[in-house]
Write a protein that holds these residues in place. Structure first.
Motif, PDB file in Angstrom:
ATOM      1  N   LEU A   1      12.604  24.464 -13.032  1.00 38.19           N
ATOM      2  CA  LEU A   1      12.136  25.257 -14.154  1.00 38.19           C
ATOM      3  C   LEU A   1      11.116  26.305 -13.730  1.00 38.19           C
ATOM      4  O   LEU A   1      10.908  27.287 -14.428  1.00 38.19           O
ATOM      5  CB  LEU A   1      11.537  24.366 -15.232  1.00 38.19           C
ATOM      6  N   GLN A   2      10.494  26.105 -12.578  1.00 40.60           N
ATOM      7  CA  GLN A   2       9.503  27.072 -12.139  1.00 40.60           C
ATOM      8  C   GLN A   2      10.129  28.430 -11.836  1.00 40.60           C
ATOM      9  O   GLN A   2       9.434  29.436 -11.788  1.00 40.60           O
ATOM     10  CB  GLN A   2       8.761  26.556 -10.914  1.00 40.60           C
ATOM     11  N   ASP A   3      11.445  28.480 -11.665  1.00 42.31           N
ATOM     12  CA  ASP A   3      12.132  29.740 -11.416  1.00 42.31           C
ATOM     13  C   ASP A   3      12.349  30.544 -12.691  1.00 42.31           C
ATOM     14  O   ASP A   3      12.708  31.710 -12.640  1.00 42.31           O
ATOM     15  CB  ASP A   3      13.495  29.488 -10.759  1.00 42.31           C
ATOM     16  N   TYR A   4      12.159  29.908 -13.861  1.00 43.21           N
ATOM     17  CA  TYR A   4      12.405  30.550 -15.144  1.00 43.21           C
ATOM     18  C   TYR A   4      11.195  30.379 -16.059  1.00 43.21           C
ATOM     19  O   TYR A   4      10.470  29.393 -15.950  1.00 43.21           O
ATOM     20  CB  TYR A   4      13.657  29.948 -15.805  1.00 43.21           C
ATOM     21  N   LYS A   5      11.019  31.312 -16.943  1.00 43.69           N
ATOM     22  CA  LYS A   5       9.876  31.254 -17.852  1.00 43.69           C
ATOM     23  C   LYS A   5      10.077  30.199 -18.935  1.00 43.69           C
ATOM     24  O   LYS A   5       9.126  29.562 -19.370  1.00 43.69           O
ATOM     25  CB  LYS A   5       9.646  32.614 -18.502  1.00 43.69           C
ATOM     26  N   THR A   6      11.330  30.028 -19.387  1.00 46.60           N
ATOM     27  CA  THR A   6      11.619  29.066 -20.438  1.00 46.60           C
ATOM     28  C   THR A   6      12.886  28.284 -20.103  1.00 46.60           C
ATOM     29  O   THR A   6      13.692  28.706 -19.271  1.00 46.60           O
ATOM     30  CB  THR A   6      11.849  29.770 -21.797  1.00 46.60           C
ATOM     31  N   VAL A   7      13.059  27.161 -20.767  1.00 47.64           N
ATOM     32  CA  VAL A   7      14.276  26.363 -20.597  1.00 47.64           C
ATOM     33  C   VAL A   7      15.469  27.130 -21.162  1.00 47.64           C
ATOM     34  O   VAL A   7      16.578  27.074 -20.619  1.00 47.64           O
ATOM     35  CB  VAL A   7      14.119  24.986 -21.292  1.00 47.64           C
ATOM     36  N   ILE A   8      15.264  27.883 -22.228  1.00 49.40           N
ATOM     37  CA  ILE A   8      16.344  28.674 -22.825  1.00 49.40           C
ATOM     38  C   ILE A   8      16.873  29.690 -21.818  1.00 49.40           C
ATOM     39  O   ILE A   8      18.081  29.889 -21.683  1.00 49.40           O
ATOM     40  CB  ILE A   8      15.854  29.366 -24.116  1.00 49.40           C
ATOM     41  N   GLU A   9      15.967  30.328 -21.077  1.00 48.18           N
ATOM     42  CA  GLU A   9      16.386  31.292 -20.058  1.00 48.18           C
ATOM     43  C   GLU A   9      17.206  30.604 -18.963  1.00 48.18           C
ATOM     44  O   GLU A   9      18.216  31.120 -18.514  1.00 48.18           O
ATOM     45  CB  GLU A   9      15.152  31.960 -19.450  1.00 48.18           C
ATOM     46  N   TYR A  10      16.781  29.406 -18.574  1.00 51.16           N
ATOM     47  CA  TYR A  10      17.530  28.642 -17.576  1.00 51.16           C
ATOM     48  C   TYR A  10      18.916  28.283 -18.106  1.00 51.16           C
ATOM     49  O   TYR A  10      19.936  28.475 -17.419  1.00 51.16           O
ATOM     50  CB  TYR A  10      16.802  27.376 -17.167  1.00 51.16           C
ATOM     51  N   ASN A  11      18.989  27.777 -19.342  1.00 51.00           N
ATOM     52  CA  ASN A  11      20.275  27.415 -19.929  1.00 51.00           C
ATOM     53  C   ASN A  11      21.206  28.607 -20.016  1.00 51.00           C
ATOM     54  O   ASN A  11      22.404  28.483 -19.799  1.00 51.00           O
ATOM     55  CB  ASN A  11      20.085  26.802 -21.323  1.00 51.00           C
ATOM     56  N   PHE A  12      20.665  29.775 -20.319  1.00 53.12           N
ATOM     57  CA  PHE A  12      21.478  30.983 -20.379  1.00 53.12           C
ATOM     58  C   PHE A  12      22.115  31.267 -19.024  1.00 53.12           C
ATOM     59  O   PHE A  12      23.303  31.590 -18.938  1.00 53.12           O
ATOM     60  CB  PHE A  12      20.618  32.175 -20.823  1.00 53.12           C
ATOM     61  N   VAL A  13      21.355  31.101 -17.953  1.00 53.99           N
ATOM     62  CA  VAL A  13      21.873  31.357 -16.605  1.00 53.99           C
ATOM     63  C   VAL A  13      22.921  30.311 -16.221  1.00 53.99           C
ATOM     64  O   VAL A  13      23.964  30.625 -15.657  1.00 53.99           O
ATOM     65  CB  VAL A  13      20.726  31.385 -15.570  1.00 53.99           C
ATOM     66  N   VAL A  14      22.667  29.049 -16.553  1.00 60.40           N
ATOM     67  CA  VAL A  14      23.577  27.966 -16.182  1.00 60.40           C
ATOM     68  C   VAL A  14      24.901  28.093 -16.936  1.00 60.40           C
ATOM     69  O   VAL A  14      25.965  27.962 -16.364  1.00 60.40           O
ATOM     70  CB  VAL A  14      22.943  26.588 -16.453  1.00 60.40           C
ATOM     71  N   PHE A  15      24.825  28.344 -18.235  1.00 57.57           N
ATOM     72  CA  PHE A  15      26.041  28.361 -19.043  1.00 57.57           C
ATOM     73  C   PHE A  15      26.663  29.737 -19.087  1.00 57.57           C
ATOM     74  O   PHE A  15      27.743  29.930 -19.467  1.00 57.57           O
ATOM     75  CB  PHE A  15      25.774  27.858 -20.461  1.00 57.57           C
TER      76      PHE A  15
END
Length: 120
Positions: A106-120
């Motif tokens: 998560l340290q690579d992204y500001k929010t979990v939503i931003e991470y989920n956007f990249v993953v999905f």
């Protein structure tokens, strides 16, 4: 014109990106509605139940696949056709998603939503 009735879950996208979640949702809803046998090989489902199943499947398809499978009247045939078209994603998308989930940073992204956007 928009759909007049509400979808129980998200419609299958033409790209198939949501196929894995869509197929699980469809299977669960079929079982809940008592239509699960209509998508099993060698079933003895009544024609009325087959009609309900095909209506349900078509209702949860995006416009392009819906038009492509317009002449299909058997829910099993449609189910197998969609499986043949999109099932390969289990071998390509699923392992990558599992790998990324196991190595979640998560340290690579500001929010979990931003991470989920990249993953999905």
């Amino acid at each position: 014109m928009s759909n007049l009735s509400k979808l129980e879950f998200v419609a299958l996208d033409i790209s198939g990106k949501n196929y894995l979640s869509w197929v699980l949702d469809a299977d669960i809803h079929f079982t809940a509605k008592g239509l699960g046998d209509s998508i099993i090989e060698g079933n003895n489902t009544l024609s009325q139940d087959k009609a309900k199943a095909i209506i349900f499947l078509r209702h949860h398809l995006n416009e392009n696949p819906k038009v492509e499978y317009l002449t299909v009247k058997d829910p099993l045939e449609l189910w197998v056709g969609l499986k043949g078209r999109y099932d390969h994603l289990k071998a390509t998308v699923l392992p990558m998603a599992r790998y990324e989930w196991m190595h979640l940073r998560l340290q690579d992204y500001k929010t979990v939503i931003e991470y989920n956007f990249v993953v999905f």
